[in-house]
Each structure stands twice: as structure tokens, then as C-alpha cells.
Design an enzyme around this catalytic site. Structure first.
Site, mmCIF file in Angstrom:
data_model
loop_
_atom_site.group_PDB
_atom_site.id
_atom_site.type_symbol
_atom_site.label_atom_id
_atom_site.label_comp_id
_atom_site.label_asym_id
_atom_site.label_seq_id
_atom_site.Cartn_x
_atom_site.Cartn_y
_atom_site.Cartn_z
ATOM 1 N N LYS A 155 -15.352 19.132 -2.374
ATOM 2 C CA LYS A 155 -16.668 19.777 -2.561
ATOM 3 C C LYS A 155 -16.581 21.287 -2.402
ATOM 4 O O LYS A 155 -17.221 22.052 -3.120
ATOM 5 C CB LYS A 155 -17.695 19.193 -1.591
ATOM 6 C CG LYS A 155 -18.098 17.764 -1.914
ATOM 7 C CD LYS A 155 -19.393 17.326 -1.263
ATOM 8 C CE LYS A 155 -19.343 17.212 0.206
ATOM 9 N NZ LYS A 155 -20.535 16.550 0.782
ATOM 10 N N ASP A 172 -25.282 10.061 9.304
ATOM 11 C CA ASP A 172 -24.223 10.577 10.183
ATOM 12 C C ASP A 172 -23.180 9.510 10.471
ATOM 13 O O ASP A 172 -22.103 9.788 10.959
ATOM 14 C CB ASP A 172 -24.821 11.036 11.527
ATOM 15 C CG ASP A 172 -25.275 12.501 11.495
ATOM 16 O OD1 ASP A 172 -26.053 12.891 12.385
ATOM 17 O OD2 ASP A 172 -24.831 13.241 10.591
ATOM 18 N N TYR A 185 -15.514 -4.197 6.830
ATOM 19 C CA TYR A 185 -14.133 -3.692 6.982
ATOM 20 C C TYR A 185 -13.643 -3.934 8.404
ATOM 21 O O TYR A 185 -12.527 -4.391 8.625
ATOM 22 C CB TYR A 185 -14.149 -2.205 6.657
ATOM 23 C CG TYR A 185 -12.905 -1.414 6.909
ATOM 24 C CD1 TYR A 185 -12.726 -0.713 8.109
ATOM 25 C CD2 TYR A 185 -11.915 -1.319 5.933
ATOM 26 C CE1 TYR A 185 -11.597 0.058 8.328
ATOM 27 C CE2 TYR A 185 -10.778 -0.541 6.143
ATOM 28 C CZ TYR A 185 -10.627 0.148 7.349
ATOM 29 O OH TYR A 185 -9.496 0.911 7.561
ATOM 30 N N ASN A 238 -8.896 8.717 12.139
ATOM 31 C CA ASN A 238 -9.072 9.204 10.761
ATOM 32 C C ASN A 238 -7.835 9.967 10.298
ATOM 33 O O ASN A 238 -7.371 10.882 10.953
ATOM 34 C CB ASN A 238 -10.294 10.126 10.688
ATOM 35 C CG ASN A 238 -11.590 9.357 10.842
ATOM 36 O OD1 ASN A 238 -11.730 8.561 11.776
ATOM 37 N ND2 ASN A 238 -12.527 9.554 9.939
ATOM 38 N N ARG A 297 -15.027 13.505 15.548
ATOM 39 C CA ARG A 297 -13.894 12.737 15.040
ATOM 40 C C ARG A 297 -12.573 13.309 15.557
ATOM 41 O O ARG A 297 -12.454 14.517 15.792
ATOM 42 C CB ARG A 297 -13.863 12.776 13.505
ATOM 43 C CG ARG A 297 -15.058 12.088 12.818
ATOM 44 C CD ARG A 297 -15.051 10.597 12.999
ATOM 45 N NE ARG A 297 -16.135 9.924 12.282
ATOM 46 C CZ ARG A 297 -17.337 9.690 12.787
ATOM 47 N NH1 ARG A 297 -17.604 10.087 14.044
ATOM 48 N NH2 ARG A 297 -18.262 9.047 12.089
ATOM 49 N N HIS A 311 -13.039 9.796 2.413
ATOM 50 C CA HIS A 311 -13.363 10.167 3.787
ATOM 51 C C HIS A 311 -13.825 11.615 3.857
ATOM 52 O O HIS A 311 -13.757 12.359 2.879
ATOM 53 C CB HIS A 311 -12.145 9.935 4.681
ATOM 54 C CG HIS A 311 -11.791 8.484 4.837
ATOM 55 N ND1 HIS A 311 -10.732 7.888 4.191
ATOM 56 C CD2 HIS A 311 -12.396 7.501 5.538
ATOM 57 C CE1 HIS A 311 -10.684 6.603 4.514
ATOM 58 N NE2 HIS A 311 -11.685 6.349 5.317
ATOM 59 N N LEU A 343 -2.421 7.156 0.606
ATOM 60 C CA LEU A 343 -2.288 8.319 1.497
ATOM 61 C C LEU A 343 -1.186 8.099 2.527
ATOM 62 O O LEU A 343 -0.259 8.910 2.658
ATOM 63 C CB LEU A 343 -3.628 8.551 2.201
ATOM 64 C CG LEU A 343 -3.635 9.441 3.451
ATOM 65 C CD1 LEU A 343 -3.299 10.873 3.099
ATOM 66 C CD2 LEU A 343 -4.982 9.351 4.164
ATOM 67 N N GLY A 386 0.823 -1.214 0.000
ATOM 68 C CA GLY A 386 0.000 0.000 0.000
ATOM 69 C C GLY A 386 0.852 1.256 0.000
ATOM 70 O O GLY A 386 0.444 2.304 0.499
#
Ligand code: NAP
Ligand code: GFB
Length: 325
Positions: free
Chosen positions: A198, A281, A147, A176, A219, A190, A21, A17
Site C-alpha cells: 500500500k 483491529d 484456522y 507473525n 504484534r 498479512h 514465504l 509448502g
């Protein structure tokens, strides 16, 4: 340089991986920040090097490199809405990847593997703050159970591997993560990369920014470069099989509304901000304790959230054409 399992001399670190990110952040810290060590060779894989859902391809890439250490990041990853759509794919794909990688690491005699769980895999009904002892204490949130269970099996695999072979195969539990090279897909990514994308579009098109959900969930966010530096520490110094949470403190937890307002500020968006409460949510909160980490690293500091977010927004705007979205 003494490593777990009495390993001395050359170290070859294989990062699965490595093109994502977190993988790109580790590449940056090792190469650009010069945090790599003379005796360490680093190899960063993408799915082009091997489809790790396929055991033959996984075995071949491990035989090719014969790593002494592995940082296992490769996974099917996504935000709340992608998880809600394809829980079965998240379960199957990640179970295949994880079992193949951990078995292939054993077969080439890797002395250490650091795999990756997530703070979203903890029981949904729980006391707070969450800590490392709670992973299997109850079902995860319904939105991402595929997951979550796949990730929990990494911990089971690590414990069985230690019992049967004495391997120091361990895992970290990031909260996160956000940063450059994230997946900025509005539908599949995410919350922070989704809001950055956006807001960028809303600004360009002169339309309102629509935040999904009520904005009330909470979070903790860790900057990918801070996480990358912690991965190097875990690889070199952390010798428990038990996982360790890698997160900012409980006091850094923010609401989705506060996160959206921080994105608006970072991008200097002047338009209207709306909340689409028809959208889920997801989990209300998953407040995790980083006390275990701070016991090891009492002087640990994190990049201030607003600075990290500004750096991420600047990266996205500068790399809009090539960013994953
Ligand atoms: P990402 O940006 O989506 O990158 C995923 C990486 O896995 C990519 O390098 C991808 O390769 C590779 N990959 C996916 N499927 C593969 C396959 N079948 N064979 C080989 N490689 C494959 O994910 P990330 O955010 O960096 O996440 C890295 C790790 O951190 C994951 O284990 C994730 O569960 C965990 N984590 C992430 C977060 C978060 O907020 N992002 C939070 C907690 C934990 P390609 O580039 O070739 O597709
Ligand atoms: O990062 P995210 O998608 O996943 O955040 P989780 C979802 C929260 O952000 C929900 C709100 O409260 C959403 O209503 N939100 C607001 C948005 N606007 C947006 C938007 O534009 N995009 C997205 N995606 N959310 C994930 C797990 O949970 O955490 C994964 O499902 C993974 O498995 C990841 O572990 C780290 O934080 O809810």
C-alpha cells in the site's frame, strides 16, 4: 549424524509448502547460505507437485520421495481480513492438508515431522506472556477460529502419533512472519506485506497511505530468514513432541502504528498517513514468550527489525512485477 529415532546416515528432507514465504526462506538458508549438510537431501514442494488436500496425490508424492524427515509448512494462509471472510475454508482445507501429510509421513516411515502452528491460535482470553502450555486453554480469537482450530489439531495428531507409534512428530509456533517472497496481497495478506504494498502504491500515485484499524494492536514480528535458521535447528536438535514458540522476545513487540511508521521510513514515503478505524483491529495482542527457545539457544540473536524490514522492502521493489500481490 545421530537423528531422533536412532536414524543414522542419509537424510531426505521433504518440505511441504516449499514455495511460500517460509519455504523460500528455508531454501535460501539451505542453498545460498550453505546451511545444508552433506548427508541431507532437500526437496521443496509446491501445490503443483501435489494438491495436499487430496490424499491420493499426497500419498503419491510421499511414496515418490520416501522422506526420512518432513518440514510441513503447506497450509491455507492469510491475514486477519481473509480469515474473517472464509473461516470455514481455513478450517476444512487445513484439516485435510494436515491429516493427509501426517498420515502419509507415517506410512513412509518418516522418523521426524516438524509442522507449523502460529501464535494467533492461542486462547484469546489469556494471561501474558503466552507460553507453549496454553494452546488448548480456551477458544481462539473469533476472527480466525477456523484456522486456529485446524492448527491445534496438528498438536493433537502429534501427541496421538507419539502415543500409538512413538514417532517424534512435533510442531513450532512462529509469531507473525515477514520477508521476501511473502504474499503482498492488500486484501488477503498479512499486515507488513500489506502495508509495504500500500505504501509503494501511495508513493507512486501521490495518495495517502491508509492503515487499517486504530493502529493500537500489538504484534511480534520474526524475519523469515531468522525463522528458517531456527527450523533447521528444530529439525536436527529439538526432540520434544511438545511444540516450541519461535519468536522474538516480548520486549520486541510493536504497535501496528509503529510498524506502519517503520514501513514509511523504509520506503522513504513522504505522504500523509491515515487510519481507517472502520476496519477491524482483530486480536489486540498475542504476546508470546520465547523463554523455552532461549533455554535451548541462550546466545540466539535476531536480525534487527528495521534492517529486516528494509531488506524486505528492497526485495519487494526490486521484484514488484513477479511478487505475489
Ligand atoms: P504461504 O507463503 O502462503 O505459502 C503457503 C505454501 O503452502 C505454498 O508453498 C503453497 O503452495 C502451499 N500450499 C497451499 N495450499 C496447498 C495445497 N492444497 N497443496 C499443496 N501445497 C499447498 O505461507 P507461509 O507464510 O510461508 O506459511 C508457511 C507456514 O507457516 C504455514 O503453515 C503457516 O500457517 C505458518 N505460519 C505463517 C505465519 C505468517 O505470518 N506468514 C505465521 C505463523 C505461522 P503454492 O505456492 O503452490 O500455492
Ligand atoms: O497480519 P494481520 O493481518 O493478522 O494483522 P493478525 C492484522 C492487524 O494489522 C490488525 C492491522 O490490527 C489490522 O487492523 N492492519 C493495518 C492491517 N493495516 C493493515 C493492512 O493493510 N493489512 C492487514 N492485513 N492488516 C493473523 C491471523 O492475525 O496472524 C492468521 O489471522 C495468521 O491466522 C497470522 O496466524 C500470523 O496478526 O491480526
Amino acid at each position: 549424524m545421530e537423528y531422533p529415532g536412532g536414524h543414522t546416515g542419509a537424510v531426505k528432507v521433504l518440505v511441504t509448502g516449499g514455495s511460500g514465504l517460509v519455504g523460500k526462506a528455508i531454501q535460501h538458508v539451505v542453498k545460498e547460505d550453505g546451511q545444508g549438510r552433506e548427508e541431507e537431501e532437500w526437496i521443496f514442494l509446491s501445490s503443483k507437485d501435489a494438491n495436499l488436500m487430496n490424499m491420493e496425490e499426497t500419498r503419491a508424492v510421499f511414496q515418490k520421495h520416501k522422506p526420512t524427515h518432513v518440514i510441513h509448512l503447506a497450509a491455507m494462509v492469510g491475514g486477519l481480513f481473509k480469515n474473517m471472510r472464509v473461516n470455514l475454508d481455513f478450517w476444512r482445507n487445513n484439516v485435510f492438508i494436515n491429516d493427509n501429510v501426517l498420515q502419509a509421513a507415517h506410512e513412509v516411515g518418516a522418523v521426524k515431522v516438524v509442522s507449523c502452528l502460529s501464535t494467533c491460535i492461542f486462547p484469546d482470553k489469556t494471561t501474558y506472556p503466552i507460553d507453549e502450555t496454553m494452546i488448548h486453554n480456551g477458544p481462539p480469537h473469533q476472527s480466525n477460529f477456523g484456522y486456529s482450530y485446524a492448527k491445534r489439531m496438528i498438536d493433537v495428531h502429534n501427541r496421538a502419533c507419539f502415543q500409538q507409534y512413538g514417532h517424534c512428530y512435533t510442531a513450532v509456533i512462529p509469531t507473525n512472519v515477514f520477508g521476501p517472497h511473502d504474499n503482498f496481497s492488500v486484501e488477503d495478506g498479512h499486515v507488513l506485506p500489506g502495508l509495504i504494498h500500500k505504501t509503494y502504491l501511495a508513493q507512486k500515485e501521490g495518495k495517502p497511505l491508509v492503515v487499517w484499524g486504530s493502529g493500537t494492536p500489538r504484534r511480534q514480528f520474526i524475519y523469515s530468514l531468522d525463522l528458517a535458521r531456527l527450523f533447521l535447528w528444530v529439525l536436527r536438535e529439538y526432540n520434544e513432541v511438545d511444540p516450541i514458540i519461535l519468536s522474538v522476545g516480548e520486549e520486541e513487540e510493536v504497535s501496528i502504528k509503529e510498524a506502519a511508521e517503520a514501513v514509511v521510513k523504509s520506503l522513504d514515503f513522504q505522504g500523509e498517513v491515515l487510519y481507517d478505524t472502520s476496519k477491524s483491529d482483530g486480536q489486540f495482542k498475542k504476546t508470546a514468550s520465547n523463554i523455552k527457545l532461549l533455554r535451548y539457544l541462550p546466545n540466539l540473536t535476531f536480525t534487527p527489525f528495521t534492517q529486516a524490514l528494509k531488506d524486505t522492502c528492497d526485495w519487494f521493489v526490486a521484484n514488484y512485477d513477479t511478487a505475489r500481490k
